[in-house]
Write a protein that holds these residues in place. Structure first.
Motif, PDB file in Angstrom:
ATOM      1  N   ASP A 112       0.844  -1.185   0.000  1.00 20.37           N
ATOM      2  CA  ASP A 112       0.000   0.000   0.000  1.00 20.37           C
ATOM      3  C   ASP A 112       0.883   1.240   0.000  1.00 20.37           C
ATOM      4  O   ASP A 112       1.601   1.500   0.968  1.00 20.37           O
ATOM      5  CB  ASP A 112      -0.902   0.004   1.236  1.00 20.37           C
ATOM      6  N   PRO A 113       0.860   2.050  -1.072  1.00 21.01           N
ATOM      7  CA  PRO A 113       1.712   3.247  -1.122  1.00 21.01           C
ATOM      8  C   PRO A 113       1.527   4.175   0.069  1.00 21.01           C
ATOM      9  O   PRO A 113       2.479   4.846   0.487  1.00 21.01           O
ATOM     10  CB  PRO A 113       1.285   3.919  -2.436  1.00 21.01           C
ATOM     11  N   ALA A 114       0.326   4.212   0.637  1.00 25.19           N
ATOM     12  CA  ALA A 114       0.075   5.094   1.772  1.00 25.19           C
ATOM     13  C   ALA A 114       0.853   4.665   3.020  1.00 25.19           C
ATOM     14  O   ALA A 114       1.014   5.458   3.954  1.00 25.19           O
ATOM     15  CB  ALA A 114      -1.426   5.135   2.081  1.00 25.19           C
ATOM     16  N   ALA A 115       1.317   3.436   3.041  1.00 27.85           N
ATOM     17  CA  ALA A 115       2.048   2.929   4.198  1.00 27.85           C
ATOM     18  C   ALA A 115       3.561   3.121   4.071  1.00 27.85           C
ATOM     19  O   ALA A 115       4.305   2.762   4.987  1.00 27.85           O
ATOM     20  CB  ALA A 115       1.742   1.447   4.398  1.00 27.85           C
ATOM     21  N   MET A 116       4.019   3.689   2.963  1.00 28.36           N
ATOM     22  CA  MET A 116       5.459   3.786   2.721  1.00 28.36           C
ATOM     23  C   MET A 116       6.166   4.613   3.794  1.00 28.36           C
ATOM     24  O   MET A 116       7.237   4.227   4.283  1.00 28.36           O
ATOM     25  CB  MET A 116       5.723   4.374   1.339  1.00 28.36           C
ATOM     26  N   SER A 117       5.614   5.757   4.170  1.00 30.45           N
ATOM     27  CA  SER A 117       6.295   6.625   5.136  1.00 30.45           C
ATOM     28  C   SER A 117       6.523   5.912   6.464  1.00 30.45           C
ATOM     29  O   SER A 117       7.615   5.972   7.040  1.00 30.45           O
ATOM     30  CB  SER A 117       5.494   7.903   5.365  1.00 30.45           C
TER      31      SER A 117
END
Length: 320
Positions: A26-31
């Motif tokens: 999930d790109p939103a979880a990258m940070s």
């Protein structure tokens, strides 16, 4: 928890003297995943680096002959290194530090300059892991005088496992961590699994047309003898040392890739295989570990169900 996307988010950067890559379904979880990885890399570097005079490892080596108290992370890394030595009958042994330095690998590989190297000197047999006095309950370590530890064969793999497990736990999504060819996957993978390119060089940017495999969890490690090399006199040497001789092993395998339940287990097996040479085939079969071994002439050996070479467009992998 949202479903895994078909195209995970990814980022790559320099760390621990190699290339680190992080992929998240999930790109939103990258940070959040990146914060976990950065913290793990900083911690393992401070504990286990041979190239930092202020690391716990450097201080322990400098205090050889005296007992020192170590942190919980260093204790875990040492436990893994000693476990590797025990399970491989000393083939992968942390007491090769003196031998590695004698071959010229006493600075980070990026800083290694052939013109700085003196003629080849082989340190001879390593003391062996049983010479290390380790009180696990008290976290008290004593290294014999004249002996230096090198945790590089397993500490990086341990960092990959720790970071992947923690990042998956924090984000609730699938995570793949690649530290210079040491890969660990945790959480739910993307559809079809994580697609991994198997290459001689973990930093290769063009892997199209090369062999790939898919993993859904656990670890995959590739050890090689063609990338981290340098010349000493009329010889080319590399970073994998045979503890019995203190020298690089006879050239049999160019790269060895192993899949296992964890990156640590895969790393131990791939490093052991490079040292064992032809004996590695039987060893891997007895352990039941899928592996792909490439001889110096390019001939490929596969054991324990490692699939025939296939190719895909998006890949992530390489050797250390």
């Amino acid at each position: 928890m949202t479903p895994a996307t078909a195209h995970p988010a990814s980022v790559s950067f320099r760390a621990l003297g190699t290339t680190a890559s992080l992929l998240v379904t999930d790109p939103a979880a990258m940070s959040a995943a990146r914060r976990v990885l950065d913290a793990e890399l900083a911690a393992v570097d401070a504990a286990c680096s041979r190239f930092r005079p202020d690391s716990e490892l450097s201080r322990a080596n400098a205090a050889a002959g005296a007992a020192v108290h170590v942190s919980a992370l260093f204790a875990e890394a040492l436990d893994v290194a000693l476990y590797a030595a025990e399970t491989t009958d000393g083939v992968v042994d942390p007491t090769v530090g003196t031998a590695v330095r004698a071959l010229g690998y006493d600075v980070t590989f990026a800083a290694l300059r052939p013109q700085d190297l003196s003629p080849l000197r082989v340190a001879g047999p390593s003391a062996g892991w049983r010479a290390v006095e380790w009180d696990r309950a008290a976290r008290r370590l004593r290294i014999p005088r004249g002996v230096a530890l090198d945790l590089g064969a397993t500490a990086k793999a341990l960092a990959a496992d720790r970071a992947a497990d923690r990042a998956a736990e924090v984000t609730g999504h699938g995570v793949l961590v690649n530290l210079g060819g040491d890969l660990s996957a945790a959480g739910d993978p993307p559809p079809g699994g994580w697609r991994i390119a198997v290459a001689d060089d973990h930093a290769a940017t063009d892997t199209a047309g090369g062999p790939t495999v898919s993993i859904t969890g656990g670890g995959l490690a590739t050890s090689g003898t063609t990338v981290r090399t340098w010349r000493r006199g009329d010889r080319r040497v590399h970073h994998i040392v045979d503890p019995v001789t203190g020298d690089v092993p006879a050239p049999v395998w160019r790269t060895v890739s192993v899949a296992a339940v964890s990156c640590v287990a895969a790393n131990i097996a791939s490093t052991e295989a490079v040292v064992l040479g032809d004996r590695a085939l039987g060893r891997l079969r007895r352990a039941g570990l899928p592996a792909r071994l490439v001889r110096v002439d390019g001939t490929v050996e596969r054991v324990c169900g490692w699939p025939a070479d296939q190719t895909v467009e998006h890949t992530e992998g390489g050797a250390r």
